[in-house]
Design a protein around this motif. Sequence first.
Motif, PDB file in Angstrom:
ATOM      1  N   GLU A   1       0.936   8.082 -10.452  1.00 39.50           N
ATOM      2  CA  GLU A   1       1.427   7.336  -9.302  1.00 39.50           C
ATOM      3  C   GLU A   1       0.563   6.102  -9.111  1.00 39.50           C
ATOM      4  OE1 GLU A   1       1.027  10.225  -6.112  1.00 39.50           O
ATOM      5  OE2 GLU A   1      -0.895   9.361  -5.520  1.00 39.50           O
ATOM      6  N   TYR A   2       1.089   5.120  -8.401  1.00 41.26           N
ATOM      7  CA  TYR A   2       0.303   3.914  -8.166  1.00 41.26           C
ATOM      8  C   TYR A   2       0.677   3.310  -6.823  1.00 41.26           C
ATOM      9  CZ  TYR A   2       4.452   1.318  -9.733  1.00 41.26           C
ATOM     10  OH  TYR A   2       5.720   0.817  -9.857  1.00 41.26           O
ATOM     11  N   ASN A   3      -0.253   2.542  -6.271  1.00 44.33           N
ATOM     12  CA  ASN A   3      -0.054   1.887  -4.979  1.00 44.33           C
ATOM     13  C   ASN A   3       0.506   0.487  -5.181  1.00 44.33           C
ATOM     14  OD1 ASN A   3      -2.164   4.014  -4.419  1.00 44.33           O
ATOM     15  ND2 ASN A   3      -1.784   3.285  -2.344  1.00 44.33           N
TER      16      ASN A   3
ATOM     17  N   THR B   1       5.757   7.097  -7.560  1.00 51.08           N
ATOM     18  CA  THR B   1       5.333   8.020  -8.610  1.00 51.08           C
ATOM     19  C   THR B   1       5.918   7.612  -9.958  1.00 51.08           C
ATOM     20  OG1 THR B   1       7.221   9.511  -8.342  1.00 51.08           O
ATOM     21  CG2 THR B   1       5.304   9.877  -6.909  1.00 51.08           C
TER      22      THR B   1
ATOM     23  N   ASN C   1       0.806  -1.224   0.000  1.00 59.73           N
ATOM     24  CA  ASN C   1       0.000   0.000   0.000  1.00 59.73           C
ATOM     25  C   ASN C   1       0.842   1.278   0.000  1.00 59.73           C
ATOM     26  OD1 ASN C   1      -2.612   0.989  -0.268  1.00 59.73           O
ATOM     27  ND2 ASN C   1      -2.808   1.414   1.909  1.00 59.73           N
ATOM     28  N   GLN C   2       2.136   1.173  -0.260  1.00 64.10           N
ATOM     29  CA  GLN C   2       2.944   2.370  -0.413  1.00 64.10           C
ATOM     30  C   GLN C   2       2.838   2.883  -1.846  1.00 64.10           C
ATOM     31  OE1 GLN C   2       6.619   2.811   1.634  1.00 64.10           O
ATOM     32  NE2 GLN C   2       6.386   0.904   2.743  1.00 64.10           N
ATOM     33  N   VAL C   3       3.190   4.153  -2.026  1.00 62.62           N
ATOM     34  CA  VAL C   3       2.988   4.825  -3.308  1.00 62.62           C
ATOM     35  C   VAL C   3       4.320   5.086  -3.997  1.00 62.62           C
ATOM     36  CG1 VAL C   3       2.126   6.928  -4.411  1.00 62.62           C
ATOM     37  CG2 VAL C   3       0.854   5.910  -2.512  1.00 62.62           C
TER      38      VAL C   3
ATOM     39  N   ASN D   1      -0.486   1.762   4.970  1.00 60.86           N
ATOM     40  CA  ASN D   1       0.901   1.875   4.549  1.00 60.86           C
ATOM     41  C   ASN D   1       1.766   2.330   5.723  1.00 60.86           C
ATOM     42  OD1 ASN D   1       0.730   4.749   4.708  1.00 60.86           O
ATOM     43  ND2 ASN D   1      -0.028   4.845   2.598  1.00 60.86           N
TER      44      ASN D   1
END
Length: 309
Positions: free
Chosen positions: A79-81, A27, A23-25, A193
């Motif tokens: 960006e995406y998780n 970019t 669940n971290q992002v 996260n």
Amino acid sequence: MSTGLMAMAKQKRRLPVTGILNNQVITYTELNDIYHLILEKQSVEERKKIKGLDPKRADIIQSGIIIFRTILKALQVNEYNISGYSLREGIIIDTLQKKKEDNLQPKLRDIRFESIKHLAKISDFDQKHCQHVANLALQIFDQTVHIHGLHNEHREYLEAAALLHDIGYHIGHARHHIHSHYIIKNSELLGFNEKEKLIIANISRYHRKSHPKPSHDDFMTLSENSKDVVKKLASILRVADSLDRRHKENIRNISVSVTDTEIIFELSYTGEEPEVEIWNLGRRQGLMEEVFSKKLKIETICLDQGTNG
């Protein structure tokens, strides 16, 4: 591949690479930088030396990141998780959902809350007290939105911290707020996260004793916005926890009104007058007064007998 890219991104940010990346992002800009870094390394041996990259993936990472970057660029994804889980976990969840077993549905709909409840339970927490403190804290949060300006995601952090604030008791009483902070920070809470866990851990840590200060490393690693969130929510939790000092749940409801100079708490209680709770609040109300630049005023109403003043 995504978890490997996240590990490389954390290395570029000069952050520690933890085992929990879910669940971290990341970019697109970070991905693009990693893309060029990987393509610059012409041999497998060179790619194995890239910090954060699993050496076992060094032979296939080039083709993988070319495809991945092309897809994100075409879709204009900024960006995406990251998911720390893979296809097999998705198949298991999908199969359980298709069975429509009632006893499984709540856990699948609200993984975050179930993770909080699970951690609290295995830490042998005082369920009635912590649930009551959470209820009081949310009453305060909902009635002071116009002065704290926070949102539903922050309300969730407050509820989580309230449910977990005493889980350090089984390690030791005197520093249980410190122990609670450590446990939350280092637990795998599904759906949260690392940033969110650290916010919740800090809120819990400041439910008693010291206010946030520059010498507290885990507080200082937060962004300025997150520090503000922690201070506001910790101030609410300190008040709520104070109002159940004896774990008797006799303060049933809180009505809050705000003036230019005061935050007025009208406490509705049953049974004996909450003198101990009000005394305890006097020891912990400083953070709220500091954060909102207003004095706290307490009024009480006995639900059994009427107004006490």
